[in-house]
Design an enzyme around this catalytic site. Structure first.
Site, PDB file in Angstrom:
ATOM      1  N   HIS A   1       0.833  -1.212   0.000  1.00 18.07           N
ATOM      2  CA  HIS A   1       0.000   0.000   0.000  1.00 18.07           C
ATOM      3  C   HIS A   1       0.865   1.258   0.000  1.00 18.07           C
ATOM      4  O   HIS A   1       0.568   2.241  -0.697  1.00 18.07           O
ATOM      5  CB  HIS A   1      -0.924  -0.023   1.215  1.00 18.07           C
ATOM      6  CG  HIS A   1      -1.731   1.221   1.370  1.00 18.07           C
ATOM      7  ND1 HIS A   1      -1.412   2.198   2.281  1.00 18.07           N
ATOM      8  CD2 HIS A   1      -2.845   1.662   0.712  1.00 18.07           C
ATOM      9  CE1 HIS A   1      -2.295   3.184   2.196  1.00 18.07           C
ATOM     10  NE2 HIS A   1      -3.172   2.885   1.248  1.00 18.07           N
TER      11      HIS A   1
ATOM     12  N   GLU B   1       2.070   1.809  -3.439  1.00 12.37           N
ATOM     13  CA  GLU B   1       1.003   2.385  -4.280  1.00 12.37           C
ATOM     14  C   GLU B   1       0.965   3.907  -4.111  1.00 12.37           C
ATOM     15  O   GLU B   1       0.795   4.651  -5.081  1.00 12.37           O
ATOM     16  CB  GLU B   1      -0.333   1.765  -3.904  1.00 12.37           C
ATOM     17  CG  GLU B   1      -1.531   2.331  -4.650  1.00 12.37           C
ATOM     18  CD  GLU B   1      -2.791   2.309  -3.822  1.00 12.37           C
ATOM     19  OE1 GLU B   1      -3.445   3.368  -3.733  1.00 12.37           O
ATOM     20  OE2 GLU B   1      -3.113   1.253  -3.257  1.00 12.37           O
ATOM     21  N   HIS B   2       1.119   4.385  -2.873  1.00  9.74           N
ATOM     22  CA  HIS B   2       1.185   5.832  -2.638  1.00  9.74           C
ATOM     23  C   HIS B   2       2.395   6.447  -3.321  1.00  9.74           C
ATOM     24  O   HIS B   2       2.298   7.500  -3.958  1.00  9.74           O
ATOM     25  CB  HIS B   2       1.289   6.099  -1.130  1.00  9.74           C
ATOM     26  CG  HIS B   2      -0.023   6.187  -0.431  1.00  9.74           C
ATOM     27  ND1 HIS B   2      -0.429   7.280   0.289  1.00  9.74           N
ATOM     28  CD2 HIS B   2      -1.042   5.296  -0.336  1.00  9.74           C
ATOM     29  CE1 HIS B   2      -1.630   7.068   0.807  1.00  9.74           C
ATOM     30  NE2 HIS B   2      -2.015   5.854   0.455  1.00  9.74           N
TER      31      HIS B   2
ATOM     32  N   GLU C   1      -3.697   7.943   7.756  1.00 13.71           N
ATOM     33  CA  GLU C   1      -4.743   7.070   7.222  1.00 13.71           C
ATOM     34  C   GLU C   1      -5.044   5.938   8.206  1.00 13.71           C
ATOM     35  O   GLU C   1      -6.209   5.568   8.415  1.00 13.71           O
ATOM     36  CB  GLU C   1      -4.300   6.513   5.869  1.00 13.71           C
ATOM     37  CG  GLU C   1      -5.383   5.845   5.067  1.00 13.71           C
ATOM     38  CD  GLU C   1      -4.907   5.387   3.691  1.00 13.71           C
ATOM     39  OE1 GLU C   1      -5.691   4.705   3.013  1.00 13.71           O
ATOM     40  OE2 GLU C   1      -3.754   5.698   3.306  1.00 13.71           O
TER      41      GLU C   1
END
Length: 423
Positions: free
Chosen positions: A48, A51-52, A128
């Protein structure tokens, strides 16, 4: 309309073209058949985080230039990380396929990965993670996932933790990128206003020279465990997630499972909605779903209710699962089939949904399924199949779940387990 074909480049990258005549838009997805489930404990959340990071700059473009050039073509770019899949997507106007391919190839193969950006993105992801912890209907699912799959990749949060993200540096993240997006598990999928010859030529130029390397490991099949999680929170509502072990996308009972879920809690005519909300007023929100991984999965029920009603609602849910296993009517099975087909076929009218569905079928099943074959498989399900699916899920005697709320609600998963046992 003919079923699209899977083309395989010499290095293993698969390419799927799905033209939709009459459209003025297209969708392009580059999907890797790996995700958070391939991570070990010390790399939890790296997929993840990666992906950022790729959106902070890739190829010759800065982060701002990436979004400006995509939006300048009337497009949108996005990405998603799951347990067993990572997807990069562009939707744009007709004629934007070369630009879309260029952008996605840069994101997947040539991200800038600046150390200063990595520090900032770790902070962003930490926020997040904190936001998910502050959101009850996010946190309750995270707790349930961990309870069902303790000490397993499928049980860890896709976002990771600040501790697991801390050691990730640029070199380590780039090595993980090369493993996660290895060519033999990449699918380039396009739908809408696209031409197959153009797509194959562009895909070959963009991805064909990528060398095969040591890919991220194949995820182990998740092992469902009887875990209960209860967290005390001062909330107006109690949030419940109740889980049973199910099976994977490659299982012969995949469509019977989907129909079982639909009848149990898939819509306003479902048993749970009618009995729990309409007849007894025990919950404002209640629904059922299934998570199907490559091998293994689970059936789940989510509900939001008053704390005092959490126990009765859990018992009612168990009773409805048992009753559905004991038998369904022809009318409700017919309704469930119509709803499932409508859901699947409405999705097929959207280019992005088609690219993602085709990529998933190629990665999991090695072939594509025409609409007619899916429809026939759904229509072939009988009441006996529904009973068998229910019995398969109940036979292991395993129950998992989570509750988030005040003290009066915290025993709901135990109530669910006891009611199933007694039934």
């Amino acid at each position: 309309m003919t079923t699209p074909r899977i083309h395989t480049l010499p290095n293993g990258v698969r390419v799927i073209c799905d033209p939709m005549p009459g459209l003025e838009t297209l969708a392009l997805s580059v999907v890797a058949g790996r995700g958070a489930a391939s991570e070990d404990l010390h790399r939890s959340g790296w997929s993840h985080l990666l992906e950022h990071m790729v959106f902070k700059g890739a190829g010759a473009r800065t982060a701002r230039e990436i979004v400006e050039v995509v939006e300048g073509a009337g497009g949108q770019v996005n990405a998603a990380t799951g347990y067993e899949r990572t997807s990069f997507q562009i939707r744009a106007l007709k004629g934007s396929l070369p630009l879309g391919m260029d952008i996605l190839a840069d994101l997947v193969l040539r991200p800038t990965l600046d150390p200063r950006d990595l520090i900032k993105e770790k902070s962003v992801v930490a926020q997040e993670i904190a936001e998910a912890g502050d959101t009850p209907d996010d946190l309750v699912f995270e707790l349930a996932q961990a309870a069902a799959y303790p000490d397993q990749p499928h049980g860890r949060p896709i976002l990771g933790t600040p501790k697991s993200l801390k050691p990730a540096d640029v070199a380590a993240i780039d090595a993980w990128r090369a493993a996660l997006y290895a060519p033999d598990r990449l699918v380039v999928s396009a739908a809408g206003a696209v031409d197959e010859d153009e797509l194959l030529r562009l895909a070959e130029a963009a991805f064909g020279s990528q060398p095969a390397g040591q890919g991220a490991p194949t995820p182990a099949a998740p092992q469902f465990t009887a875990g209960h999680a209860a967290k005390l929170r001062r909330l107006e509502q109690a949030h419940l997630v109740l889980l049973l072990p199910a099976f994977g996308a490659r299982d012969d009972d995949y469509f019977p499972l989907r129909l079982f879920v639909e009848m149990l809690g898939g819509g306003m005519s479902s048993r749970l909605f009618q009995e729990a909300r309409e007849n007894r007023g025990l919950a404002y929100a209640i629904d059922a779903w299934s998570d199907t991984y490559a091998d293994g999965g689970m059936l789940g029920v989510y509900a939001g209710c008053a704390a005092k009603d959490a126990g009765p609602l859990a018992a009612l849910t168990a009773q409805q699962i048992i009753a559905l296993t004991d038998g369904c009517t022809d009318a409700e099975l017919a309704r469930a089939k119509a709803q499932l087909k409508a859901h699947l076929f409405m999705a097929r009218e959207q280019p992005l949904s088609r690219t993602e569905t085709s990529a998933g079928q190629a990665l999991l099943l090695g072939r594509l399924f025409p609409a007619r074959e899916i429809s026939e498989a759904i229509d072939a399900v009988t009441a006996a199949d529904i009973a068998r699916v229910g019995a398969r899920m109940l036979k292991p005697g395993l129950v998992a779940g989570s509750v988030l709320g005040s003290k009066a609600s915290l025993g709901a998963v135990d109530v669910f387990a006891e009611a199933l046992k007694a039934g």
